[in-house]
Design a protein around this motif. Structure first.
Motif, PDB file in Angstrom:
ATOM      1  N   VAL A 561       0.750  -1.214  -0.083  1.00  0.00           N
ATOM      2  CA  VAL A 561       0.085   0.002   0.049  1.00  0.00           C
ATOM      3  C   VAL A 561       0.891   1.295  -0.001  1.00  0.00           C
ATOM      4  N   ARG A 562       0.787   2.091  -1.036  1.00  0.00           N
ATOM      5  CA  ARG A 562       1.570   3.202  -0.943  1.00  0.00           C
ATOM      6  C   ARG A 562       0.638   4.342  -0.462  1.00  0.00           C
ATOM      7  N   CYS A 563       1.247   4.855   0.853  1.00  0.00           N
ATOM      8  CA  CYS A 563       0.561   5.921   1.543  1.00  0.00           C
ATOM      9  C   CYS A 563       1.562   7.198   1.478  1.00  0.00           C
ATOM     10  N   LYS A 564       1.500   8.316   0.913  1.00  0.00           N
ATOM     11  CA  LYS A 564       2.042   9.328   1.029  1.00  0.00           C
ATOM     12  C   LYS A 564       3.361   9.044   0.375  1.00  0.00           C
ATOM     13  N   ALA A 565       4.391   9.414   1.133  1.00  0.00           N
ATOM     14  CA  ALA A 565       5.812   9.242   0.803  1.00  0.00           C
ATOM     15  C   ALA A 565       6.533   7.894   1.366  1.00  0.00           C
ATOM     16  N   VAL A 566       5.571   6.799   1.634  1.00  0.00           N
ATOM     17  CA  VAL A 566       5.981   5.559   2.228  1.00  0.00           C
ATOM     18  C   VAL A 566       5.157   4.342   1.772  1.00  0.00           C
ATOM     19  N   THR A 567       5.667   3.258   1.522  1.00  0.00           N
ATOM     20  CA  THR A 567       5.147   1.975   0.988  1.00  0.00           C
ATOM     21  C   THR A 567       5.051   1.077   2.287  1.00  0.00           C
ATOM     22  N   LEU A 568       3.617   0.524   2.489  1.00  0.00           N
ATOM     23  CA  LEU A 568       3.356  -0.305   3.753  1.00  0.00           C
ATOM     24  C   LEU A 568       3.255  -1.486   3.099  1.00  0.00           C
ATOM     25  N   HIS A 569       3.458  -2.503   3.764  1.00  0.00           N
ATOM     26  CA  HIS A 569       2.902  -3.989   3.228  1.00  0.00           C
ATOM     27  C   HIS A 569       2.031  -4.629   4.454  1.00  0.00           C
ATOM     28  N   PRO A 570       0.622  -4.563   3.960  1.00  0.00           N
ATOM     29  CA  PRO A 570      -0.490  -4.489   5.229  1.00  0.00           C
ATOM     30  C   PRO A 570      -0.409  -6.211   5.659  1.00  0.00           C
ATOM     31  N   SER A 571      -0.629  -6.402   6.735  1.00  0.00           N
ATOM     32  CA  SER A 571      -0.668  -7.661   7.519  1.00  0.00           C
ATOM     33  C   SER A 571      -1.757  -7.674   8.363  1.00  0.00           C
ATOM     34  N   LEU A 572      -2.640  -8.843   8.326  1.00  0.00           N
ATOM     35  CA  LEU A 572      -3.870  -8.991   8.937  1.00  0.00           C
ATOM     36  C   LEU A 572      -3.754 -10.225   9.695  1.00  0.00           C
ATOM     37  N   SER A 573      -4.103 -10.581  10.777  1.00  0.00           N
ATOM     38  CA  SER A 573      -4.522 -11.631  11.585  1.00  0.00           C
ATOM     39  C   SER A 573      -6.112 -11.933  11.649  1.00  0.00           C
ATOM     40  N   MET A 574      -6.558 -13.198  11.143  1.00  0.00           N
ATOM     41  CA  MET A 574      -7.720 -13.211  10.865  1.00  0.00           C
ATOM     42  C   MET A 574      -8.195 -14.753  11.724  1.00  0.00           C
ATOM     43  N   GLY A 575      -9.374 -14.647  12.297  1.00  0.00           N
ATOM     44  CA  GLY A 575      -9.995 -15.622  12.922  1.00  0.00           C
ATOM     45  C   GLY A 575     -11.346 -15.840  12.146  1.00  0.00           C
ATOM     46  N   ILE A 576     -11.989 -17.339  12.556  1.00  0.00           N
ATOM     47  CA  ILE A 576     -13.199 -17.466  11.939  1.00  0.00           C
ATOM     48  C   ILE A 576     -14.137 -18.299  12.921  1.00  0.00           C
ATOM     49  N   SER A 577     -15.463 -17.887  13.054  1.00  0.00           N
ATOM     50  CA  SER A 577     -16.171 -18.657  13.709  1.00  0.00           C
ATOM     51  C   SER A 577     -17.377 -19.118  13.028  1.00  0.00           C
ATOM     52  N   PHE A 578     -18.401 -19.984  13.583  1.00  0.00           N
ATOM     53  CA  PHE A 578     -19.759 -20.039  12.645  1.00  0.00           C
ATOM     54  C   PHE A 578     -20.843 -19.901  13.584  1.00  0.00           C
ATOM     55  N   LEU A 579     -21.969 -19.486  13.182  1.00  0.00           N
ATOM     56  CA  LEU A 579     -23.248 -19.155  13.686  1.00  0.00           C
ATOM     57  C   LEU A 579     -24.004 -20.482  13.185  1.00  0.00           C
ATOM     58  N   GLY A 580     -24.570 -21.260  14.308  1.00  0.00           N
ATOM     59  CA  GLY A 580     -24.964 -22.694  13.914  1.00  0.00           C
ATOM     60  C   GLY A 580     -24.121 -23.752  14.129  1.00  0.00           C
ATOM     61  N   GLY A 581     -22.784 -23.480  14.402  1.00  0.00           N
ATOM     62  CA  GLY A 581     -21.765 -24.503  15.040  1.00  0.00           C
ATOM     63  C   GLY A 581     -21.991 -24.343  16.403  1.00  0.00           C
ATOM     64  N   GLN A 592     -15.947 -15.985  19.694  1.00  0.00           N
ATOM     65  CA  GLN A 592     -15.179 -16.937  19.323  1.00  0.00           C
ATOM     66  C   GLN A 592     -14.160 -16.565  18.092  1.00  0.00           C
ATOM     67  N   ALA A 593     -14.745 -15.776  17.210  1.00  0.00           N
ATOM     68  CA  ALA A 593     -13.719 -15.288  16.035  1.00  0.00           C
ATOM     69  C   ALA A 593     -12.813 -14.294  16.566  1.00  0.00           C
ATOM     70  N   ASP A 594     -12.999 -13.672  17.639  1.00  0.00           N
ATOM     71  CA  ASP A 594     -11.961 -12.840  18.192  1.00  0.00           C
ATOM     72  C   ASP A 594     -11.027 -13.562  18.865  1.00  0.00           C
ATOM     73  N   ILE A 595     -11.323 -14.476  19.558  1.00  0.00           N
ATOM     74  CA  ILE A 595     -10.356 -15.633  20.138  1.00  0.00           C
ATOM     75  C   ILE A 595      -9.439 -16.153  19.007  1.00  0.00           C
ATOM     76  N   ALA A 596     -10.030 -16.952  17.981  1.00  0.00           N
ATOM     77  CA  ALA A 596      -9.210 -17.327  16.803  1.00  0.00           C
ATOM     78  C   ALA A 596      -8.361 -16.401  16.062  1.00  0.00           C
ATOM     79  N   MET A 597      -8.797 -15.204  16.339  1.00  0.00           N
ATOM     80  CA  MET A 597      -7.822 -14.077  15.573  1.00  0.00           C
ATOM     81  C   MET A 597      -6.561 -13.787  16.292  1.00  0.00           C
ATOM     82  N   PHE A 598      -6.906 -13.999  17.564  1.00  0.00           N
ATOM     83  CA  PHE A 598      -5.549 -13.523  18.718  1.00  0.00           C
ATOM     84  C   PHE A 598      -4.820 -14.857  18.453  1.00  0.00           C
TER      85      PHE A 598
END
Length: 886
Positions: A561-581, A592-598
């Motif tokens: 991602v190019r922001c102004k005068a700097v180029t950043l490499h985005p990094s995400l942490s992702m967790g998943i949970s299910f309604l019905g599970g 549950q999704a929050d816990i999985a993300m951490f």
């Protein structure tokens, strides 16, 4: 003026070359501060000649005789141009340029290479390193002068351009903020005026009742007394006064307001705590309205603007009431109003209309006259309008309602329509007043959108998410609903390092990528600073949803991602949970999704982590452990272990690194997890004091002043105001010379405001303690941190050591760290050495002090004295060429 200069042949052969240099006496034409040119060559005579050629440029000239000296000079000076010889003993020009390019702040500094001869390979390598030119020896003074001068002028131009761009950006931000503020105020005023217009309209068509409504509402809105004066016959006035406060005399307050109104009529400026407005409606004067505070604050500009708008609404209401009471004035007033007004008979046929009505419905009065008012309604509202018209005719009561009318060839228009019976007329029975609600509806849409969307990214906000999850949780169709919970890793450091504007740009781009990757069927939300959620409905299976999460994660992280005068490499942490599970409610789904993300933050940053009961149990265990940290410190349940630091050339023991340990059940908790738990529990200062006290006590018990003790510090403890007292108190209690103690820091210590940590660490070093940066080179801004604190040691992280014996790229990186340490006059320790190949390579490269399993595992405090006494005999095995683990 022309200056003729004799310059010796720069190839070093002793020949003399007369060179005519035009205009070299001319310096910079601006008043800017001097720029700096760095001249690097191992030949001092050649450096002097080069500097002589560049002297007329009126810039600061800095010389360096080697690559190491050049790196040192770059830490002290902001350099505009570098003239760099390729062939130098030790660190050559290409290697020096490589190190320069690896520093972000020097990456764009232009480099002119000098060489006696250059083949295509040298040229390609030089240009890969960012060279702007090659000059072959002997160098023409005029060419060198012209190229450096051009680069200096280009540097000045870029500096001026950056200043102008910053000024323009600030101006644009100020304009945008002002426009946003005005828009909010205008929306608020529009809502208040619309509400009051409705209140006045619905108040009564009886003039006296309407007058009472007006003064009551204005008194309440402005927290002031209100006086309304309307003209009556014989040039007299009828006055309506709001109820004053109980502790005031009504007659006195009323007389005071009447005097202010009279003064305004005569042209005098009213009191600053009084607002007076002449009421005009449909071009007619219908009275005066005045609000005043006898001992209250003056009215603000916003209140004055609202008062004018409310007065306009009150004037219109009075005019309407007067219109229906005085039928003779009906036609003139009707034509002047901005609302559409139509007169209809008992059948609903339109008998007359004003200009606003013709403009709203067709543009021609002839096309309206004779048509039924009911036919102007849309199909959905036609029956309702017929019923209300019949009700008004039968009961002679006024009726107001919102509905949609067909406005000629345009799309249907939302209106407020009022049906009012007209006196005793034989032919005309109902007056229809139509108020266009288009602007009000648009304002309501904007307000509704803002209430359910994030203002920065325009994604759905937490409110919309909760509403949708509540709907989904009530479904009982058995279909799976997946919730992806993610946040941006190290986002706080982006804000702290580059500013919140850059952080906002990163969030906007991440939001756009999430929206694109998730598709139109998914609900994409921003629920916090750097937290995002994607809701996938009716997913066919758990595996399909996890794969979809991985695909979204790859799309978001795939490109920088190019922001102004700097180029950043985005990094995400992702967790998943299910309604019905395992999650049955919206709250469980989010948790549950929050816990999985951490969980993904630990070591699974490149994948979407599925919540499981095992992960949930582990998380609950950590929550429980967090609450036990304070008690464990008080009970001394923690213990210390010590990792030997060895001289790889002699096998001699150099020092010990203190490591905190905690056994929970049958599992041994590593130091990094202990520190994280203590920080999250707010117990890092007590734990830091315990570590200092216990490690100093164990070290003093050894009685080995020839060994150094390395102690790891938590960034939060260093930032704490008690840190220096804890450190100095423990040192004095056990009588340990400060120079025997090395304090190891991670670069996270300097992420936010480094000033408090730097002050504390400088004070500790002035006492005699030495400082080391642990895991050097892993986090960003490593070079910058060397400027903040006088460091004595750099520790090469194990991530570099793991493959250093067989990966040439890693070897180049480690050599650059060794060269940097030599240039900065600091010592090195390599950690994580696990085999002899790694140890040998590091020793041959110049890093003698090492630690790791190749030499010894961490030693428990109870075994420390005996193991150190045996070290001499064990280290004798090094003569065979193999390091033994003790």
């Amino acid at each position: 003026m022309n200056v003729r200069v004799l310059v010796r042949d720069l190839a070093g052969e002793g020949n003399i070359d007369p060179v005519l240099m035009d205009g070299v006496a001319e310096g910079p034409t601006t008043t800017e501060s001097k720029q700096t040119v760095l001249v690097v060559d191992d030949d001092a005579r050649l450096r002097d000649l080069l500097c002589t050629v560049l002297t007329p440029l009126d810039c600061e000239l800095v010389q360096a005789g080697s690559g190491e000296e050049a790196l040192t000079a770059l830490l002290k000076h902001k350099v505009a141009v570098i003239v760099l010889d390729i062939n130098m003993p030790g660190m050559g020009g290409f290697e020096t340029a490589q190190l320069i390019r690896e520093a972000d702040e020097l990456a764009s500094t232009p480099i002119i290479f000098l060489t006696g001869q250059a083949d295509d390979g040298d040229l390609d390598r030089g240009y890969d390193l960012g060279a702007v030119d090659f000059l072959l020896k002997p160098v023409s003074a005029a060419v060198l002068y012209a190229k450096v001068k051009a680069l200096l002028e280009l540097d000045r131009s870029f500096a001026r351009l950056r200043i102008e761009a910053a000024k323009l950006h600030e101006q644009q931000l100020q304009i945008a903020r002002a426009a946003e503020s005005r828009q909010r105020e205008e929306l608020a005023l529009a809502r208040r005026r619309a509400r009051l217009a409705t209140i006045f309209t619905e108040g009564s068509l009886d003039l006296s009742a309407l007058e009472k409504t007006i003064v009551t509402e204005l008194s309440r809105i402005f927290s002031a007394e209100c006086l309304l004066r309307v003209p009556v016959r014989d040039n007299d006035w009828h006055e309506t006064f709001s109820d004053p406060e109980a502790d005031r005399t009504p007659e006195a307050v009323q007389s005071w307001l009447a005097a202010q109104t009279t003064g305004a009529v005569e042209g005098a400026t009213p009191h600053e705590a009084v607002l007076v407005e002449e009421l005009m409606a449909r071009g007619e004067h219908v009275g005066f309205v005045c609000v005043g505070r006898t001992d209250g604050p003056a009215f603000s500009d916003v209140e004055a603007a609202l008062f004018r708008g409310v007065s306009a609404a009150a004037a219109l209401a009075i005019s309407n009431a007067t219109l229906y009471r005085v039928q003779a004035e009906y036609a003139a007033v009707m034509q002047a109003t901005a609302d559409a007004i139509l007169a209809v008979d008992v059948s609903g046929a339109i008998r007359s209309c004003n200009k606003a009505a013709t403009a709203l419905f067709s543009g021609h009065a002839d096309t309206l006259i004779g048509r039924s008012i009911v036919d102007l309604a849309t199909d959905a509202h036609r029956d309702r309008l017929r019923e209300q018209l019949d009700f008004t005719l039968a009961t002679h009561q006024e009726v107001s309602m919102e509905m949609a009318l067909a406005a000629g060839t345009r799309r249907p228009v939302d209106v407020l329509i009022t049906l009012s019976p007209i006196g005793e007329s034989v032919d005309l029975h109902v007056a229809v007043v139509v108020h266009d609600l288009t602007e009000i509806k648009q304002a309501q849409m904007v307000i509704s959108h803002l209430a359910s969307h994030d203002p920065l990214t325009d994604l759905a906000n937490r409110r919309q998410l909760n509403e949708r999850l509540a709907e989904l949780s009530r479904r009982r169709d058995g279909k799976l609903v997946a919730l992806l919970y993610m946040d941006v890793n190290r986002f706080k450091s982006v804000n702290d390092t580059y500013g919140h504007d850059t952080g906002d740009e990163l969030l906007v781009e991440v939001a756009a990528r999430l929206r694109s990757a998730a598709g139109t069927d998914a609900l994409v939300c921003r629920i916090g600073g750097d937290e995002f959620i994607v809701v996938l409905e009716d997913v066919p299976s758990v595996d399909h949803a996890v794969a979809e999460g991985n695909r979204i994660l790859q799309r978001v992280q795939g490109e920088p991602v190019r922001c102004k005068a700097v180029t950043l490499h985005p990094s995400l942490s992702m967790g998943i949970s299910f309604l019905g599970g395992s999650a049955r409610t919206a709250e469980e789904l989010l948790s549950q999704a929050d816990i999985a993300m951490f969980e993904s933050k630990k070591n699974r940053l490149d994948e979407c982590v599925l919540y499981t009961d095992t992960i949930g149990s582990q998380h609950k265990g950590k929550v429980d452990l967090r609450s036990e940290v304070a008690g464990a410190i008080a009970r001394s349940e923690f213990r210390m272990a010590y990792q030997p630091i060895v001289n790889s050339a002699t096998g001699a023991l150099f020092g010990l690194e203190a490591l905190v340990r905690w056994r929970v059940g049958d599992e041994e908790m590593p130091a990094t997890d202990i520190i994280a738990l203590a920080e999250s529990a707010g117990q890092i200062a007590p734990l830091g004091r315990w570590v200092l006290t216990r490690s100093f006590e164990d070290y003093a018990a050894l009685g080995r002043d020839d060994l150094k003790l390395h102690v790891n510090l938590s960034p939060d403890h260093v930032q704490d105001g008690s840190f220096l007292d804890d450190l100095i108190g423990a040192q004095r209690d056990f009588g340990i010379p400060p120079e025997n103690i090395c304090l190891e820091l991670t670069e996270r210590t300097f992420y936010a405001d480094p000033a408090p940590a730097c002050v504390a660490l400088r004070h500790a070093r002035s006492i005699g303690f030495t400082l080391a940066i642990d895991d050097f080179g892993v986090d960003h801004a490593s070079m910058r941190n060397l400027l903040h604190v006088p460091i004595d040691w750099l520790k090469i992280d194990r991530t570099f050591v793991t493959e250093v014996h067989d990966d040439q790229r890693v070897q180049r990186l480690v050599r650059s760290q060794i060269a940097l340490a030599a240039c900065m006059h600091v010592d090195l320790i390599a950690e994580g050495v696990e085999n002899q190949k790694q140890a040998d390579w590091l020793r041959d490269a110049g890093c003698l002090l090492q630690q790791g399993f190749s030499y010894a595992h961490p030693i428990e405090a109870v075994d420390l004295d005996a193991r150190i006494k045996k070290w001499s005999s064990a280290s004798a095995n090094l003569d065979s060429g193999e390091a033994k683990v003790i």
